[in-house]
Design a protein around this motif. Structure first.
Motif, PDB file in Angstrom:
ATOM      1  N   GLY A  12      -4.647 -12.546 -30.137  1.00 43.75           N
ATOM      2  CA  GLY A  12      -3.531 -12.883 -29.256  1.00 43.75           C
ATOM      3  C   GLY A  12      -3.985 -13.524 -27.954  1.00 43.75           C
ATOM      4  O   GLY A  12      -3.385 -14.501 -27.488  1.00 43.75           O
ATOM      5  N   ASP A  35     -13.108 -10.419 -21.743  1.00 39.12           N
ATOM      6  CA  ASP A  35     -13.375  -9.602 -22.936  1.00 39.12           C
ATOM      7  C   ASP A  35     -14.766  -9.003 -22.795  1.00 39.12           C
ATOM      8  O   ASP A  35     -15.658  -9.619 -22.216  1.00 39.12           O
ATOM      9  N   ASP A 298      -1.399  -6.234 -30.835  1.00 43.43           N
ATOM     10  CA  ASP A 298      -1.452  -4.794 -31.106  1.00 43.43           C
ATOM     11  C   ASP A 298      -1.242  -3.962 -29.853  1.00 43.43           C
ATOM     12  O   ASP A 298      -0.959  -2.762 -29.942  1.00 43.43           O
ATOM     13  N   GLY A 308      -2.057  -9.751 -37.156  1.00 46.85           N
ATOM     14  CA  GLY A 308      -2.429 -11.025 -36.549  1.00 46.85           C
ATOM     15  C   GLY A 308      -1.275 -12.015 -36.600  1.00 46.85           C
ATOM     16  O   GLY A 308      -1.094 -12.820 -35.680  1.00 46.85           O
TER      17      GLY A 308
HETATM   18  C1  LIG Z   1      -9.273  -4.191 -41.750  1.00 52.50           C
HETATM   19  C2  LIG Z   1      -8.222  -5.030 -41.110  1.00 52.50           C
HETATM   20  C3  LIG Z   1      -7.509  -5.935 -41.867  1.00 52.50           C
HETATM   21  C4  LIG Z   1      -6.500  -6.700 -41.288  1.00 52.50           C
HETATM   22  N1  LIG Z   1      -5.821  -7.596 -42.060  1.00 52.50           N
HETATM   23  C5  LIG Z   1      -4.839  -8.344 -41.520  1.00 52.50           C
HETATM   24  C6  LIG Z   1      -4.148  -9.298 -42.295  1.00 52.50           C
HETATM   25  O1  LIG Z   1      -4.423  -9.484 -43.490  1.00 52.50           O
HETATM   26  N2  LIG Z   1      -3.152 -10.006 -41.701  1.00 52.50           N
HETATM   27  C7  LIG Z   1      -2.834  -9.841 -40.388  1.00 52.50           C
HETATM   28  O2  LIG Z   1      -1.913 -10.518 -39.892  1.00 52.50           O
HETATM   29  N3  LIG Z   1      -3.488  -8.938 -39.617  1.00 52.50           N
HETATM   30  C8  LIG Z   1      -4.483  -8.202 -40.143  1.00 52.50           C
HETATM   31  N4  LIG Z   1      -5.171  -7.299 -39.372  1.00 52.50           N
HETATM   32  C9  LIG Z   1      -4.707  -7.031 -37.992  1.00 52.50           C
HETATM   33  C10 LIG Z   1      -5.158  -8.079 -36.982  1.00 52.50           C
HETATM   34  O3  LIG Z   1      -6.547  -8.278 -37.047  1.00 52.50           O
HETATM   35  C11 LIG Z   1      -4.750  -7.613 -35.605  1.00 52.50           C
HETATM   36  O4  LIG Z   1      -3.385  -7.256 -35.615  1.00 52.50           O
HETATM   37  C12 LIG Z   1      -4.945  -8.709 -34.560  1.00 52.50           C
HETATM   38  O5  LIG Z   1      -6.307  -9.006 -34.444  1.00 52.50           O
HETATM   39  C13 LIG Z   1      -4.371  -8.268 -33.225  1.00 52.50           C
HETATM   40  O6  LIG Z   1      -4.694  -9.169 -32.234  1.00 52.50           O
HETATM   41  P1  LIG Z   1      -4.830  -8.662 -30.714  1.00 52.50           P
HETATM   42  O7  LIG Z   1      -5.148  -9.868 -29.903  1.00 52.50           O
HETATM   43  O8  LIG Z   1      -3.664  -7.847 -30.349  1.00 52.50           O
HETATM   44  O9  LIG Z   1      -6.083  -7.659 -30.725  1.00 52.50           O
HETATM   45  P2  LIG Z   1      -7.587  -7.973 -31.087  1.00 52.50           P
HETATM   46  O10 LIG Z   1      -7.713  -9.209 -31.885  1.00 52.50           O
HETATM   47  O11 LIG Z   1      -8.141  -6.709 -31.642  1.00 52.50           O
HETATM   48  O12 LIG Z   1      -8.275  -8.284 -29.671  1.00 52.50           O
HETATM   49  C14 LIG Z   1      -8.390  -7.325 -28.651  1.00 52.50           C
HETATM   50  C15 LIG Z   1      -9.555  -7.745 -27.759  1.00 52.50           C
HETATM   51  O13 LIG Z   1      -9.540  -6.948 -26.561  1.00 52.50           O
HETATM   52  C16 LIG Z   1     -10.877  -6.637 -26.204  1.00 52.50           C
HETATM   53  N5  LIG Z   1     -10.866  -5.403 -25.394  1.00 52.50           N
HETATM   54  C17 LIG Z   1     -10.253  -4.221 -25.690  1.00 52.50           C
HETATM   55  N6  LIG Z   1     -10.448  -3.329 -24.710  1.00 52.50           N
HETATM   56  C18 LIG Z   1     -11.197  -3.948 -23.754  1.00 52.50           C
HETATM   57  C19 LIG Z   1     -11.735  -3.541 -22.497  1.00 52.50           C
HETATM   58  N7  LIG Z   1     -11.542  -2.303 -21.994  1.00 52.50           N
HETATM   59  N8  LIG Z   1     -12.461  -4.435 -21.796  1.00 52.50           N
HETATM   60  C20 LIG Z   1     -12.678  -5.700 -22.277  1.00 52.50           C
HETATM   61  N9  LIG Z   1     -12.181  -6.133 -23.453  1.00 52.50           N
HETATM   62  C21 LIG Z   1     -11.457  -5.269 -24.193  1.00 52.50           C
HETATM   63  C22 LIG Z   1     -11.593  -6.462 -27.545  1.00 52.50           C
HETATM   64  O14 LIG Z   1     -12.987  -6.670 -27.422  1.00 52.50           O
HETATM   65  C23 LIG Z   1     -10.905  -7.523 -28.417  1.00 52.50           C
HETATM   66  O15 LIG Z   1     -11.620  -8.739 -28.445  1.00 52.50           O
HETATM   67  C24 LIG Z   1      -6.208  -6.547 -39.907  1.00 52.50           C
HETATM   68  C25 LIG Z   1      -6.953  -5.645 -39.134  1.00 52.50           C
HETATM   69  C26 LIG Z   1      -7.945  -4.891 -39.714  1.00 52.50           C
HETATM   70  C27 LIG Z   1      -8.735  -3.919 -38.868  1.00 52.50           C
END
Ligand SMILES: Cc1cc2nc3c(=O)[nH]c(=O)nc-3n(C[C@H](O)[C@H](O)[C@H](O)COP(=O)(O)OP(=O)(O)OC[C@H]3O[C@@H](n4cnc5c(N)ncnc54)[C@H](O)[C@@H]3O)c2cc1C
Length: 429
Positions: A12, A35, A298, A308
């Motif tokens: 995101g 990050d 998330d 995602g």
């Molecule tokens: C096994 C698995 C399978 C999946 N399969 C699918 C799928 O098939 N289709 C789908 O749509 N989704 C899938 N997902 C879910 C998807 O990967 C996540 O929903 C998506 O990545 C969420 O994006 P985000 O940006 O919210 O969080 P993330 O991509 O997790 O990014 C969060 C970022 O914040 C950083 N961060 C967190 N806390 C701190 C801190 N205190 N200081 C600095 N940095 C920090 C982390 O390092 C990370 O880079 C799957 C997930 C998993 C685990």
């Protein structure tokens, strides 16, 4: 010059930074992404690592390279956010002021919250595939596994990608059949839900698949304790024990731990709820407590899946609203909860589901009449799931618009009248 600080450079955060950089002049707004680490993992790929179908090298890319020029990447941990002073405090002792804050720090796994889960059996007979280390260790354990009971357990909802544990079961069935040992392996799926999945149409389809593949389903099981290793007196691998004292023995357990928001949210007064998620308006993605704070992916409390695809569709709406906020214009409630997921079912096939806050997954095609089949296993969906990784790196993360794919759930191509399928949003998380 305004400063937009984006916390988290995962799915995101990256696509939002790139979308904003495309539409905001560099003289008008500085964009900083924070990050803690320098590797971007394609998380859907973690599902395939335990089965040797991919490896960490093939699903990891350098994080800074995913940003357009004109975006500043700061590699640091976030210590806390002072929402009164509009400042983010980093764990290297520095602070960053902001005009607009975007929270995209995802969800955090909390295995230590379940008694015994990270005890003596952890990474010997109890694993998770939700982290790179766990997925790699589970690959080695599956390689050695020749007979016995493999249990897949979701401790509690919400979790990232709620269909991934079911996909793991289907792929495990396929994997053991390929190895010619399926008759020596018992597969059991243990869930806190009252069925295989939350949504009735999906639940029917997925429960049917579990039955067809000979995978036992244990429902309404709230795991209280995991007994394993030296602590497991009554089973060679161990036992899951529920709060109402039911026990499920295992030789190998694959556990999806409890999830919460990022740890710094608890240290940031006024930012999050008791689980560490950010309360936002489900349509505009603006914080319910601070007008210059937005969140997506998330990290939010919206009643959509933690996926995602959700972060992707939200990013489009959120970037537009940040631009409107900076221009003093009214925000648009443009996010309708649109989610889609490929569900890998083994044997080179997959299902696809598409839904939003108000509409259950329906049969038909996505994104229009001539698209991918919905709620039905097909080879085309499997190829779509595999192709998605390239789409992720080259289209989704760079924040490109894709013709025919919109953040709003499409109604074209769906075969049941939508007014017969309306539900409340609360069950969809
Ligand atoms: C096994 C698995 C399978 C999946 N399969 C699918 C799928 O098939 N289709 C789908 O749509 N989704 C899938 N997902 C879910 C998807 O990967 C996540 O929903 C998506 O990545 C969420 O994006 P985000 O940006 O919210 O969080 P993330 O991509 O997790 O990014 C969060 C970022 O914040 C950083 N961060 C967190 N806390 C701190 C801190 N205190 N200081 C600095 N940095 C920090 C982390 O390092 C990370 O880079 C799957 C997930 C998993 C685990």
């Amino acid at each position: 010059m305004k400063r937009i600080v984006i916390l988290g450079g995962g799915t995101g955060g990256t696509l939002t930074a790139n979308r904003l950089r495309r539409c905001l002049d560099e003289q008008a707004a500085e964009i900083v992404v924070v990050d803690r680490d320098a590797d971007h993992v394609y998380q859907p790929g973690l599902l395939f690592v335990p089965f040797g179908l991919t490896d960490m090298k093939r699903i990891t890319r350098p994080r800074p390279r995913q940003f357009r020029s004109g975006i500043c990447f700061r590699q640091a941990g976030i210590d806390w956010v002072d929402t009164e002073a509009d400042r983010v405090h980093l764990d290297d002792g520095t602070a960053l002021g902001y005009d607009v804050l975007v929270v995209a720090t995802g969800a955090r796994l909390l295995p230590e919250e379940t008694e015994g889960l990270t005890g003596p059996g952890w990474l010997t007979s109890v694993f998770t595939f939700y982290t790179p280390e766990g997925a790699v260790a589970l690959h080695r354990a599956l390689d050695r596994f020749t007979a016995g009971r493999l249990v897949v357990n979701v401790v509690d909802m919400p979790i990232k990608c709620p269909v991934a544990p079911l996909e793991f079961c289907f792929l495990a069935d396929y994997y053991f059949r390929q190895r010619g040992i399926r008759d020596r392996v018992e597969l059991t799926y243990v869930t806190p839900l009252d069925g295989a999945f939350t949504k009735p149409a999906c639940n029917r389809e997925l429960s049917g698949l579990l039955t067809d593949k000979g995978i036992e389903l244990v429902t309404e099981f709230n795991t209280g304790t995991v007994e394993a290793g030296a602590a497991a007196s009554r089973a060679p691998g161990g036992r899951l024990i529920s709060y109402d004292d039911r026990a499920v023995p295992f030789d190998l357990a694959v556990v999806i731990p409890l999830h919460g928001g990022a740890g710094y949210v608890e240290r940031s007064p006024g930012l999050g709820d008791e689980l560490g998620f950010i309360p936002v308006d489900p349509g505009t993605l603006q914080s319910k407590t601070r007008p210059n704070v937005f969140a997506l992916g998330d990290a939010t409390d919206v009643p959509a899946s933690k996926a995602g695809s959700v972060a992707h569709f939200e990013g489009d709406v959120l970037a537009g609203n940040v631009r409107r906020f900076l221009a003093g214009q009214q925000l648009l409630a443009g996010f309708d909860g649109h989610t889609n997921c490929f569900i890998e079912t083994g044997f080179g096939k997959a299902l696809l589901i598409d839904f939003n806050y108000d509409t259950e997954p329906l049969a038909g095609h996505y994104p229009a009449r001539l698209g991918l089949p919905l709620l039905r296993q097909s080879r085309l969906n499997h190829l779509g799931k595999l192709a998605f990784q390239q789409f992720y790196w080259h289209s989704l993360l760079p924040g490109r618009d894709v013709p025919g794919i919109s953040s709003r759930m499409p109604t074209r191509g769906k075969t049941r009248p939508l007014d017969q399928a309306a539900t409340t949003p609360s069950g969809s998380r």
